[in-house]
Design a protein around this motif. Sequence first.
Motif, short mmCIF file in Angstrom:
data_model
loop_
_atom_site.label_atom_id
_atom_site.label_comp_id
_atom_site.label_asym_id
_atom_site.label_seq_id
_atom_site.Cartn_x
_atom_site.Cartn_y
_atom_site.Cartn_z
N LEU A 35 0.87 -1.17 0.00
CA LEU A 35 0.00 0.00 0.00
C LEU A 35 0.91 1.22 0.00
O LEU A 35 1.76 1.35 0.89
CB LEU A 35 -0.88 0.01 1.26
CG LEU A 35 -1.70 1.29 1.44
CD1 LEU A 35 -2.85 1.36 0.43
CD2 LEU A 35 -2.23 1.40 2.86
N THR A 36 0.72 2.10 -0.96
CA THR A 36 1.64 3.23 -1.01
C THR A 36 1.06 4.38 -1.83
O THR A 36 -0.01 4.27 -2.41
CB THR A 36 3.01 2.78 -1.57
OG1 THR A 36 3.96 3.83 -1.39
CG2 THR A 36 2.92 2.41 -3.05
N ARG A 37 1.79 5.50 -1.80
CA ARG A 37 1.38 6.69 -2.54
C ARG A 37 2.35 6.93 -3.69
O ARG A 37 3.52 6.56 -3.60
CB ARG A 37 1.41 7.91 -1.60
CG ARG A 37 0.39 7.85 -0.49
CD ARG A 37 0.67 8.89 0.58
NE ARG A 37 1.68 8.37 1.49
CZ ARG A 37 1.62 8.46 2.83
NH1 ARG A 37 0.61 9.08 3.41
NH2 ARG A 37 2.58 7.97 3.57
N GLU A 40 5.79 8.23 -2.91
CA GLU A 40 6.79 7.38 -2.27
C GLU A 40 7.54 6.51 -3.29
O GLU A 40 8.18 5.53 -2.91
CB GLU A 40 6.12 6.50 -1.21
CG GLU A 40 5.59 7.32 -0.04
CD GLU A 40 4.72 6.51 0.92
OE1 GLU A 40 5.07 6.44 2.11
OE2 GLU A 40 3.68 5.97 0.47
N ASN A 67 -3.41 1.69 -3.66
CA ASN A 67 -3.33 3.13 -3.41
C ASN A 67 -4.75 3.65 -3.32
O ASN A 67 -5.65 3.15 -4.02
CB ASN A 67 -2.58 3.76 -4.61
CG ASN A 67 -2.28 5.23 -4.41
OD1 ASN A 67 -2.72 5.85 -3.44
ND2 ASN A 67 -1.53 5.78 -5.35
N ASP A 68 -4.98 4.65 -2.48
CA ASP A 68 -6.31 5.25 -2.44
C ASP A 68 -6.52 6.23 -3.60
O ASP A 68 -7.62 6.73 -3.80
CB ASP A 68 -6.57 5.94 -1.10
CG ASP A 68 -5.59 7.05 -0.81
OD1 ASP A 68 -4.37 6.84 -0.98
OD2 ASP A 68 -6.04 8.15 -0.44
N TYR A 122 1.12 10.77 14.38
CA TYR A 122 -0.08 10.72 13.55
C TYR A 122 -1.36 10.96 14.37
O TYR A 122 -2.45 10.60 13.93
CB TYR A 122 -0.22 9.38 12.83
CG TYR A 122 1.00 8.97 12.03
CD1 TYR A 122 1.33 9.62 10.84
CD2 TYR A 122 1.82 7.93 12.47
CE1 TYR A 122 2.45 9.23 10.11
CE2 TYR A 122 2.94 7.54 11.73
CZ TYR A 122 3.24 8.18 10.56
OH TYR A 122 4.34 7.78 9.84
N TYR A 128 -4.13 8.69 8.11
CA TYR A 128 -3.48 7.58 8.81
C TYR A 128 -4.53 6.62 9.38
O TYR A 128 -4.35 5.40 9.39
CB TYR A 128 -2.58 8.11 9.93
CG TYR A 128 -1.61 7.08 10.47
CD1 TYR A 128 -0.42 6.80 9.81
CD2 TYR A 128 -1.88 6.39 11.66
CE1 TYR A 128 0.47 5.84 10.30
CE2 TYR A 128 -1.00 5.44 12.16
CZ TYR A 128 0.18 5.17 11.48
OH TYR A 128 1.05 4.23 11.97
N GLU A 155 6.76 -2.29 2.75
CA GLU A 155 6.55 -0.84 2.83
C GLU A 155 7.67 -0.10 2.11
O GLU A 155 8.76 -0.64 1.93
CB GLU A 155 6.51 -0.39 4.30
CG GLU A 155 5.17 -0.62 4.95
CD GLU A 155 4.89 0.35 6.10
OE1 GLU A 155 5.70 1.26 6.36
OE2 GLU A 155 3.84 0.17 6.73
N PRO A 156 7.39 1.12 1.73
CA PRO A 156 8.44 1.95 1.13
C PRO A 156 9.59 2.16 2.12
O PRO A 156 9.35 2.28 3.33
CB PRO A 156 7.75 3.30 0.86
CG PRO A 156 6.29 3.09 1.07
CD PRO A 156 6.11 1.84 1.87
N HIS A 300 12.74 -1.13 9.51
CA HIS A 300 11.80 -0.05 9.22
C HIS A 300 12.13 0.96 10.29
O HIS A 300 12.11 0.63 11.47
CB HIS A 300 10.37 -0.57 9.33
CG HIS A 300 9.32 0.49 9.18
ND1 HIS A 300 9.17 1.53 10.06
CD2 HIS A 300 8.37 0.69 8.22
CE1 HIS A 300 8.17 2.31 9.68
NE2 HIS A 300 7.67 1.82 8.56
P1 GDP Z 1 4.19 4.25 9.74
O1 GDP Z 1 4.97 3.07 9.22
O2 GDP Z 1 3.26 3.88 10.85
O3 GDP Z 1 5.05 5.42 10.06
O4 GDP Z 1 3.22 4.72 8.57
P2 GDP Z 1 3.51 4.89 7.01
O5 GDP Z 1 3.43 6.33 6.63
O6 GDP Z 1 4.74 4.15 6.61
O7 GDP Z 1 2.24 4.17 6.38
C1 GDP Z 1 2.10 2.77 6.39
C2 GDP Z 1 1.90 2.27 4.98
O8 GDP Z 1 0.70 2.79 4.45
C3 GDP Z 1 3.00 2.68 4.01
O9 GDP Z 1 3.18 1.64 3.07
C4 GDP Z 1 2.44 3.92 3.35
O10 GDP Z 1 2.96 4.06 2.05
C5 GDP Z 1 0.96 3.62 3.33
N1 GDP Z 1 0.13 4.81 3.49
C6 GDP Z 1 -0.01 5.58 4.61
N2 GDP Z 1 -0.89 6.57 4.40
C7 GDP Z 1 -1.32 6.44 3.13
C8 GDP Z 1 -2.25 7.17 2.31
O11 GDP Z 1 -2.88 8.14 2.73
N3 GDP Z 1 -2.43 6.72 1.03
C9 GDP Z 1 -1.77 5.63 0.55
N4 GDP Z 1 -2.00 5.27 -0.72
N5 GDP Z 1 -0.90 4.92 1.28
C10 GDP Z 1 -0.68 5.31 2.55
#
Ligand code: GDP
Length: 343
Positions: A35-37, A40, A67-68, A122, A128, A155-156, A300
């Motif tokens: 799941l990613t943007r 990223e 992706n959303d 967050y 989030y 994850e990215p 990570h």
């Molecule tokens: P953390 O690991 O808790 O700091 O959160 P991340 O920012 O890494 O988010 C977790 C995962 O969800 C990652 O793979 C992000 O790329 C993805 N992600 C988070 N928020 C969004 C969003 O609004 N849209 C999309 N498409 N992916 C998201």
Amino acid sequence: DGVGEGDAAITSGPVGHGSSHDAASRPVKAAFVILTRNSELHQVRASIRQMEDRFNHRFHYPYVFLNDEHFTDEFKELTTSLASGETFYGKVPPSMWSYPTWINVTKADEDRAQLEKSGVPYGGSLSYRHMCRFQSGWFFRHPLLDQFDYYWRVEPGVQYYCDVDYDVFAFMARNQYKYGWTLSLHEYSETIPTLWDTTRRFMEKYPQHIVDRNSKDSLWNFVTEDNGASYNGCHFWSNFEIGSIQFLRSQAYLDYFDFLDRSGGFFYERWGDAPVHSLAVAMFLDKSQVHWFNDIGYKHEPFTHCPTQQEIYKKCHCDASENFDMDGFSCTPRWLDVVQGTV
Ligand code: GDP
Ligand code: MN
């Protein structure tokens, strides 16, 4: 739901790969799920590069990107170009990424503002929360995952440090593992004030789903140190997960997610998918169904799992001094105690 809008459009990668890499020719139906943007892209490419170099150049498992929003052509081209397996790109339908009807949006806004002030990561972010709810209850129901039995969440911007020369998915299938992890730690309690009580109410309502907590095979003591009075916050870090899709689609898991979702805690609090998955694992699975991938070195930010045994470490390039396993905030010592039956 929104799946029919063409939004979930299944796009095979623009760069073709030979049929020997097709899902049908592999013993286990499995994929990486990311799941990613679009923003990223660079970090995603770095994760793919390492996944290929450490593992997938041998096995050519496919990747599912979610992706959303719609992925850009640039994103698709520059991720497919690094992947040695097929690539699939899907948009998350709005039904999986929005407030359920029963949520009081005014209360959700207020509660977010409150948590933002407390400085929790967050705390104020609505996206989030949609992400955590999607990862808790929906990713495994995205139509692109229908063809797979196992997933490996990627994850990215993560690091994979160790050469993995066996087929991890076949290993999961052969041993009938339902869930695999590499890092575990304590959750910030401010993000989940009512998650434990809600989970206990679920358990009272659905006793048929729960592994006998008095059995020596139960994982219950991984999440509680006072016989269930409270949650110790221990969870598997879900940015790395190798799991069974069938497990997440089981009636037990779906009943649990629905029960949690109805209570509103994904929005009024900031329930993460990691504690949700982990509590489900502790309730529904027994020790023999969960595997700690000690041999998969991983980072990570800000935590690293770096295998300490020389035989494993020889195949890794992580800094052993960064290993988080025995840190005070880690739950891996608790895990070891539980599986060894000492607690
Ligand atoms: P953390 O690991 O808790 O700091 O959160 P991340 O920012 O890494 O988010 C977790 C995962 O969800 C990652 O793979 C992000 O790329 C993805 N992600 C988070 N928020 C969004 C969003 O609004 N849209 C999309 N498409 N992916 C998201
Ligand atoms: Mn992350």
